[in-house]
Design a protein around this motif. Structure first.
Motif, short mmCIF file in Angstrom:
data_model
loop_
_atom_site.label_atom_id
_atom_site.label_comp_id
_atom_site.label_asym_id
_atom_site.label_seq_id
_atom_site.Cartn_x
_atom_site.Cartn_y
_atom_site.Cartn_z
N TRP A 52 0.69 -1.24 -0.05
CA TRP A 52 0.19 -0.09 0.06
C TRP A 52 0.58 1.24 -0.19
CZ3 TRP A 52 0.18 3.63 3.71
CH2 TRP A 52 0.85 3.33 4.94
N TYR A 89 -4.19 -3.76 3.98
CA TYR A 89 -3.96 -2.29 3.82
C TYR A 89 -4.83 -1.59 5.07
CZ TYR A 89 -7.83 -3.61 0.98
OH TYR A 89 -9.03 -4.34 0.24
N GLU A 90 -5.27 -2.46 6.03
CA GLU A 90 -6.18 -2.05 7.26
C GLU A 90 -5.77 -0.63 7.65
OE1 GLU A 90 -5.13 -4.97 6.52
OE2 GLU A 90 -6.85 -6.23 6.44
N TRP A 91 -4.28 -0.41 7.79
CA TRP A 91 -3.99 0.86 8.69
C TRP A 91 -3.99 1.94 7.50
CZ3 TRP A 91 -0.37 4.58 8.03
CH2 TRP A 91 -0.14 5.47 9.08
N LEU A 92 -3.93 1.86 6.40
CA LEU A 92 -4.44 2.97 5.44
C LEU A 92 -5.63 3.07 5.55
CD1 LEU A 92 -3.25 4.77 3.17
CD2 LEU A 92 -3.61 2.92 1.59
N GLU A 93 -6.46 2.06 5.40
CA GLU A 93 -8.03 2.33 5.64
C GLU A 93 -8.54 2.95 6.84
OE1 GLU A 93 -10.26 -1.26 5.20
OE2 GLU A 93 -12.21 -0.13 4.99
N TRP A 94 -7.79 2.66 8.02
CA TRP A 94 -8.21 3.41 9.20
C TRP A 94 -7.57 4.88 9.11
CZ3 TRP A 94 -4.44 5.91 12.42
CH2 TRP A 94 -5.24 6.32 13.70
N LEU A 95 -6.56 5.14 8.42
CA LEU A 95 -5.96 6.41 8.15
C LEU A 95 -6.85 7.16 7.33
CD1 LEU A 95 -3.21 8.22 8.97
CD2 LEU A 95 -2.40 7.54 6.98
N THR A 113 -10.63 9.62 15.34
CA THR A 113 -9.97 9.94 16.33
C THR A 113 -10.62 11.01 17.22
OG1 THR A 113 -7.73 9.63 15.25
CG2 THR A 113 -7.95 10.69 17.43
N HIS A 147 -10.75 11.37 10.22
CA HIS A 147 -9.63 11.68 9.72
C HIS A 147 -9.12 12.61 8.40
CE1 HIS A 147 -8.04 7.82 12.12
NE2 HIS A 147 -8.33 8.81 12.86
#
Length: 333
Positions: free
Chosen positions: A84, A145-151, A156, A161
Motif C-alpha cells: 500500500w 491495507y487496514e492501517w491505510l483504511e483506518w488512516l 480519532t 480523519h
C-alpha cells in the motif's frame, strides 16, 4: 479575519441555526460527523483548485482525474497486490504528473486552461471507462491495507480523519500562499501575468507548480474517496466534483479573474457549501436539486465578486480624486 471571511462565517452560523431550528437532527452527532467527513473529502479538492484559480486558471478535469486515479489505486492494491505505501505513492505521483502536464500545456503551448482541462476531463473519464470496460472496481476480499483504511476513513475522538487531514493541509497551504515568496508570486501572476513576467518572476514555473499541487491533492483525495465509497464506477465516480470545488473556492472569495483569495475563505466556502447540501437533505428537498443549489451558489459568488470589484474600483477612484483635489488646493496660485 477580514470582512469577507467574517460574512461567510456568519452566513454558516445563520444557515446552520435555521436548519437546526427546522430539523433538530442537524445537530445530531451522526449528522455532524458525516458533515465533517464530507467537508474533509471535498475540501482537499477545493484547496487545490483555489490555488489554481488564484493564478487566473481553472481546472475542469478534477472529477475525471479522481475517477482515473481511484481506479489506478484500486488496481495496484487488488489486482497487482502492490504494497500500500507504493500504491499510495504511485497514485499521488500520477496526480502530480497529470497536474504538471496541464501546467506545461498552458504555459509552454499557451493553450487556454479551460480548453486543456476540458480535454483532460474527457480523456481521463474515457480512459477510465475503456481500461475497466465500464465495470465497477472494488476491494473485494483482499487485505493488508487496514492501517491505510483506518488512516483514510477512520476517526480519532469521533473526528473523521479526512477532516483532520483537511485542516492540516489547509494550515500548510495557508503558510505556503500567505507567508512565502511562492505565495506572493501566485497573487502577482493572478493580478497581471504579463507585468509579473516583465518584473522577472518565473511565471511559467509558478503556474505549472500550482497545477502540480492541485494534481497532488486530487491524488490524495482520490484515495480517501475510494475508501469512502469502497468502489469506483468509472462512468459516475467523481462526476461534477470539480464544480463542488470551484463553487467552494469562488464562494470563499477566490476571484475567477485571479489574484484574489485566501485559504481561510476556501475553508469557509467548503463548509458553507456542504452545510447547504446538508440543508437540502435535512429539509427533505429533492436531492435532484443539489446541482441547482450549487449552480445558484456559483452564480451568486460571481455576481458578488463583480459588485465588490466595482465598489473597490469606485472607492479607489474617489480617493485618487480627493488626493488630486487636495494637492490642487495646497499648490501656490
Amino acid at each position: 479575519m477580514i470582512r469577507k471571511e467574517t460574512g461567510l462565517f456568519l452566513l454558516i452560523v445563520v444557515t446552520g441555526a435555521i436548519t437546526a431550528a427546522i430539523n433538530p437532527q442537524f445537530l445530531s452527532q451522526v449528522n455532524l460527523v458525516n458533515l465533517a467527513n464530507q467537508i474533509g473529502l471535498f475540501g482537499l479538492l477545493a484547496i487545490g483548485l483555489g490555488i489554481v484559480i488564484i493564478t487566473g486558471g481553472i481546472d475542469l478535469s478534477v472529477g475525471s482525474m479522481l475517477a482515473l486515479l481511484g481506479i489506478l489505486f484500486l488496481d495496484l492494491l487488488v489486482e497487482y497486490e502492490v504494497a500500500w505505501p507504493l500504491a499510495a505513492l504511485a497514485t499521488v505521483l500520477a496526480g502530480a504528473i497529470l497536474g504538471t502536464l496541464h501546467g506545461i500545456l498552458i504555459t509552454r503551448l499557451k493553450l487556454q486552461p479551460f480548453v486543456v482541462t476540458l480535454c483532460g476531463l474527457l480523456i481521463y473519464r474515457g480512459t477510465a471507462r475503456w481500461y475497466t470496460e465500464d465495470s465497477t472496481r472494488g476491494f473485494g476480499y483482499t487485505g493488508g491495507y487496514e492501517w491505510l483504511e483506518w488512516l483514510a476513513s477512520g476517526r480519532t475522538w469521533n473526528i473523521p480523519h479526512s477532516f483532520i487531514f483537511f485542516v492540516l493541509v489547509a494550515l500548510c497551504t495557508a503558510v505556503l500562499i500567505h507567508k512565502s515568496v511562492f505565495g506572493r508570486y501566485l497573487f502577482a501572476i493572478g493580478k497581471n501575468e504579463e507585468a509579473a513576467r516583465y518584473s522577472g518572476l518565473p511565471t511559467n514555473l509558478v503556474i505549472t507548480l500550482a497545477y502540480t499541487i492541485s494534481g497532488i491533492l486530487t491524488g490524495i483525495s482520490a484515495m480517501a474517496f475510494v475508501f469512502y465509497t469502497q468502489s469506483v464506477s468509472p462512468s459516475a465516480h467523481g462526476n461534477f466534483y470539480e464544480l463542488y470545488a470551484i463553487a467552494a473556492a469562488v464562494l470563499g472569495g477566490c476571484s475567477l479573474r485571479g489574484g484574489e483569495g485566501s485559504v481561510l475563505g476556501i475553508v469557509l466556502g467548503t463548509v458553507l457549501l456542504q452545510v447547504l447540501q446538508n440543508l437540502v437533505n435535512m429539509l427533505g428537498i429533492p436531492s435532484s436539486l443539489n446541482f441547482a443549489v450549487m449552480g445558484a451558489v456559483i452564480l451568486l459568488g460571481v455576481i458578488a465578486d463583480r459588485e465588490i470589484q466595482k465598489r473597490r474600483q469606485a472607492s479607489i477612484g474617489r480617493k485618487q480624486l480627493e488626493q488630486r483635489t487636495l494637492a490642487g488646493t495646497r499648490s501656490p496660485a
